[in-house]
Write an enzyme that holds these catalytic residues in place. Structure first.
Site, mmCIF file in Angstrom:
data_model
loop_
_atom_site.group_PDB
_atom_site.id
_atom_site.type_symbol
_atom_site.label_atom_id
_atom_site.label_comp_id
_atom_site.label_asym_id
_atom_site.label_seq_id
_atom_site.Cartn_x
_atom_site.Cartn_y
_atom_site.Cartn_z
ATOM 1 N N ASP A 41 37.198 53.414 29.335
ATOM 2 C CA ASP A 41 36.616 54.146 30.466
ATOM 3 C C ASP A 41 37.249 53.665 31.768
ATOM 4 O O ASP A 41 37.743 52.532 31.862
ATOM 5 C CB ASP A 41 35.085 54.014 30.500
ATOM 6 C CG ASP A 41 34.598 52.581 30.696
ATOM 7 O OD1 ASP A 41 35.200 51.673 30.102
ATOM 8 O OD2 ASP A 41 33.638 52.375 31.459
ATOM 9 N N GLU A 81 32.319 50.042 30.304
ATOM 10 C CA GLU A 81 32.520 48.770 30.998
ATOM 11 C C GLU A 81 32.363 48.950 32.495
ATOM 12 O O GLU A 81 31.781 48.119 33.179
ATOM 13 C CB GLU A 81 33.913 48.206 30.683
ATOM 14 C CG GLU A 81 34.059 46.715 31.004
ATOM 15 C CD GLU A 81 34.403 46.420 32.453
ATOM 16 O OE1 GLU A 81 34.176 45.290 32.901
ATOM 17 O OE2 GLU A 81 34.882 47.326 33.164
#
Ligand SMILES: [Zn+2]
Length: 385
Positions: free
Chosen positions: A74, A141
């Protein structure tokens, strides 16, 4: 190299995987890793009040030791896409530089360890010489990080996976590839100080109790240094991030004032001890005359340190062989998923140069990606030798 880290990085950059969207990034890795013989697991984790997130765990080999490469696909949003010299999700290479959101944080790093792993396996008959090689990849994250690595590790532990050592490919270097390994992180603790007074007319302060006066006094007391640093860490720091009264009027003394703060703390403190220290300081400054309370939201970011030893030596030696530089073991910077991994095995963070992460025109020189792939390749080789 049988695998091209630049091609993998470009493919990953073209996936629009802004948290919480998977964007095709994990599906791409799944295909690449399955083709190389990895057993690949895809898991979606969820909990009430949060958005479900996709994750991936891949392993090749059945025995120990298990060397894990960890990371996240991500990325943070690109911001104003028109401000980019090259579109943030195009994976363009211009002037030997790779552009795109995630080029350094951290699809570039993932591409390098995937390429290094594939190259190592191809040179060794498709399997690690001994033990196992694994990848632990999350899609959560950059945001709240509740449905990512923390749950992926729990899931893996429940099915009997054992991790021996982990390299997290976050951008760790400051100026040039090989200058810095992150071998620990400071802890992070948020708090809010709430001072209660008595509201009243601003022309009659004797009939009111202005909480702003008390707030200022307590804030001053909390800005006294927390320590002088430790052998492996910078001094801890309390930073106020917001002061809030929210008073829309000009002639009313408010009834309450608040200040939010964040503490980055070193290994002199635990969260509990730190909270007690802050509360003691406030109590002394208040001297019974300021009415206040603290709100401490839960924090999952404890301080940790991976002590220098054979694993840090192995990584440092591989870096020195490829770059000619002896990396510094550092504990600076923000938190990362290493705070969760450290509960399962020793973890080091080593990746690209972090300078442009989260910025417009995030980019990595092609030469850095090639060099990082060689370093990971050398680490894998040394580890299984
Ligand atoms: Zn990152």
């Amino acid at each position: 190299m049988t695998a091209d880290p630049i091609a993998i990085a470009r493919d990953l950059l073209r996936c629009r995987s802004v948290t919480p969207d998977e964007g095709g990034a994990l599906s791409y890795l799944q295909a690449v890793l399955a083709k190389a013989g990895f057993a690949v697991h895809r898991m979606t984790f969820a909990e009430p009040g949060s958005i479900p997130i996709e994750n991936l765990y891949a392993r090749i080999g059945d025995a120990g030791p298990n060397l894990v490469f960890a990371g996240h696909t991500d990325v943070v949003p690109p911001g104003d896409e028109a401000a980019w010299r090259h579109p943030p999700f195009a994976g363009e290479v211009a002037g030997d530089v790779l552009y795109g959101r995630g080029a350094v944080d951290m699809k570039g790093g993932i591409a390098c360890f995937v390429a290094a792993a594939l190259d190592y396996l191809a040179a060794n008959g498709g399997k690690p010489k001994r033990g196992s090689l694994s990848l632990l990849i999350t899609g959560d994250e950059e945001s709240v990080a509740v449905n990512g690595t923390i749950k992926l590790l729990q899931w893996a532990a429940e099915r009997g996976e054992k991790f021996d050592h982990c390299i997290l490919g976050e951008p760790s270097n400051v100026e040039v590839p090989g200058d810095t390994i992150k071998a620990g992180r400071r802890g992070s603790l948020n708090g809010t100080l709430i001072v209660k007074g008595r509201a009243g007319h601003v022309a009659y302060p004797d009939r009111a109790d202005n909480p702003i006066r008390g707030l200022i006094k307590l804030m001053a007391a909390l800005q006294v240094p927390l320590d002088e640093g430790s052998a492996n860490f910078d001094p801890s720091n309390l930073e106020f991030t917001s002061v809030d009264v929210g008073n829309p009027t000009v002639n009313v003394i408010p009834g309450e004032a608040r200040a939010r703060f964040n503490i980055r703390f070193n290994d002199h403190h635990s969260q509990t001890a730190l909270r007690m220290l802050i509360e003691r300081r406030a109590e002394a400054a208040a001297a019974g005359r300021v009415h206040y309370a603290f709100d401490w939201p839960p924090s999952n970011a404890d301080v940790f340190l991976t002590k220098p030893g054979p694993f840090t030596d192995l990584a440092s030696a591989a870096i020195a062989e490829v770059t000619g530089r002896k990396p510094k073991l550092s504990t600076t910077g923000g938190t990362s998923d290493a705070r969760f991994i450290k509960d399962y095995c020793p973890v080091l963070e080593f990746g690209l140069v972090g300078r442009t992460m989260h910025q417009v025109d995030e980019r990595a020189p092609v030469a850095d990606l090639v060099m990082l792939t060689k370093i990971y390749r050398r680490i894998i080789e040394k580890y299984f030798d």
